[in-house]
Design a protein around this motif. Structure first.
Motif, PDB file in Angstrom:
ATOM      1  N   THR A  78       0.709  -1.219   0.067  1.00 18.90           N
ATOM      2  CA  THR A  78      -0.055  -0.103   0.037  1.00 18.90           C
ATOM      3  C   THR A  78       0.854   1.467   0.000  1.00 18.90           C
ATOM      4  O   THR A  78       0.255   2.458  -0.173  1.00 18.90           O
ATOM      5  N   THR A  81       0.115   4.619  -1.897  1.00 20.93           N
ATOM      6  CA  THR A  81      -1.255   4.784  -2.229  1.00 20.93           C
ATOM      7  C   THR A  81      -2.020   5.367  -0.876  1.00 20.93           C
ATOM      8  O   THR A  81      -1.491   5.509   0.190  1.00 20.93           O
ATOM      9  N   ASN A  82      -3.265   5.857  -1.328  1.00 22.92           N
ATOM     10  CA  ASN A  82      -4.191   6.377  -0.085  1.00 22.92           C
ATOM     11  C   ASN A  82      -3.351   7.532   0.835  1.00 22.92           C
ATOM     12  O   ASN A  82      -2.376   8.236   0.122  1.00 22.92           O
ATOM     13  N   ASN A  87      -3.650   3.963   5.814  1.00 28.11           N
ATOM     14  CA  ASN A  87      -2.941   2.470   5.466  1.00 28.11           C
ATOM     15  C   ASN A  87      -2.736   1.909   6.699  1.00 28.11           C
ATOM     16  O   ASN A  87      -2.833   0.578   6.807  1.00 28.11           O
TER      17      ASN A  87
END
Length: 201
Positions: A78, A81-82, A87
């Protein structure tokens, strides 16, 4: 109890039975008799595969700690990302699921188990917490490499704060329900506030 019950994969069936007993009755209720009763087999089956009950428990803990490795890889994927906080909130909620949280007091409760886990390898004495720490530290290092947290962020200190704080949240025995995502997110954002705010733009 029946003595002729055939266990196709005896070790895993005994581990699964122990997990159910642990979740239901806690560390005090986890005995060799409780495990074999839960598995539906004779008590001697456990001793056929393990020298004694502490040897069984050590293998159980290491097996369950090993299962967290897949979640470690998922967390690292992850990175980038985000948001870092989102996360880590999701990861801590997964890594501190019911089974890991139940195993931690079991390790604390049994001195001989702790000693065996220490002999099994570095960090073995706190096997579950060590695995969670490894996951969080690796992820934070990845995010630092991507520039999403400050280049001078102290990964070790951040990891201790996140894992220690996360454990306290999930191990609260006064409330049987796990903490909400909002509660975990608040912890994460508080711990990361400085290093995220100072990250390169």
């Amino acid at each position: 109890m029946p003595t002729g019950v055939h266990l196709r994969d005896a070790r895993q069936q005994l581990f699964d039975a122990a997990e159910r007993v642990l979740l239901r009755a806690g560390p005090n209720g986890l005995t060799s008799r409780a495990v074999t009763d839960e598995a539906g087999c004779a008590k001697g089956v456990l001793h056929r595969y393990f020298n004694d009950f502490d040897a069984f428990l050590a293998d159980l803990v290491l097996d369950r700690a090993g299962r967290l490795e897949a979640q470690t890889h998922a967390l690292r994927e992850t990175a980038g990302t985000n948001t870092v906080a989102d996360n880590l909130t999701a990861a801590l909620t997964t890594l501190f699921g019911p089974v890991p949280v139940a195993i931690i007091p079991l390790i604390t409760f049994r001195d001989e188990l702790r000693a065996r886990l220490r002999r099994a390898g570095p960090g073995g004495g706190i096997a579950i917490l060590a695995q969670v720490s490894t996951a969080v530290a690796a992820y934070l290092a990845d995010e630092r490499g991507l520039g999403r947290i400050a280049a001078d962020a102290d990964i070790d200190s951040l990891t201790l704060s996140l894992v220690g704080g996360g454990h306290l949240l999930f191990a609260d025995r006064d409330d049987p329900a796990p903490p909400t995502a909002a509660t975990v997110h608040k912890l994460v954002t508080t711990v990361l506030a400085d290093v995220v705010q100072r990250r390169p733009r």
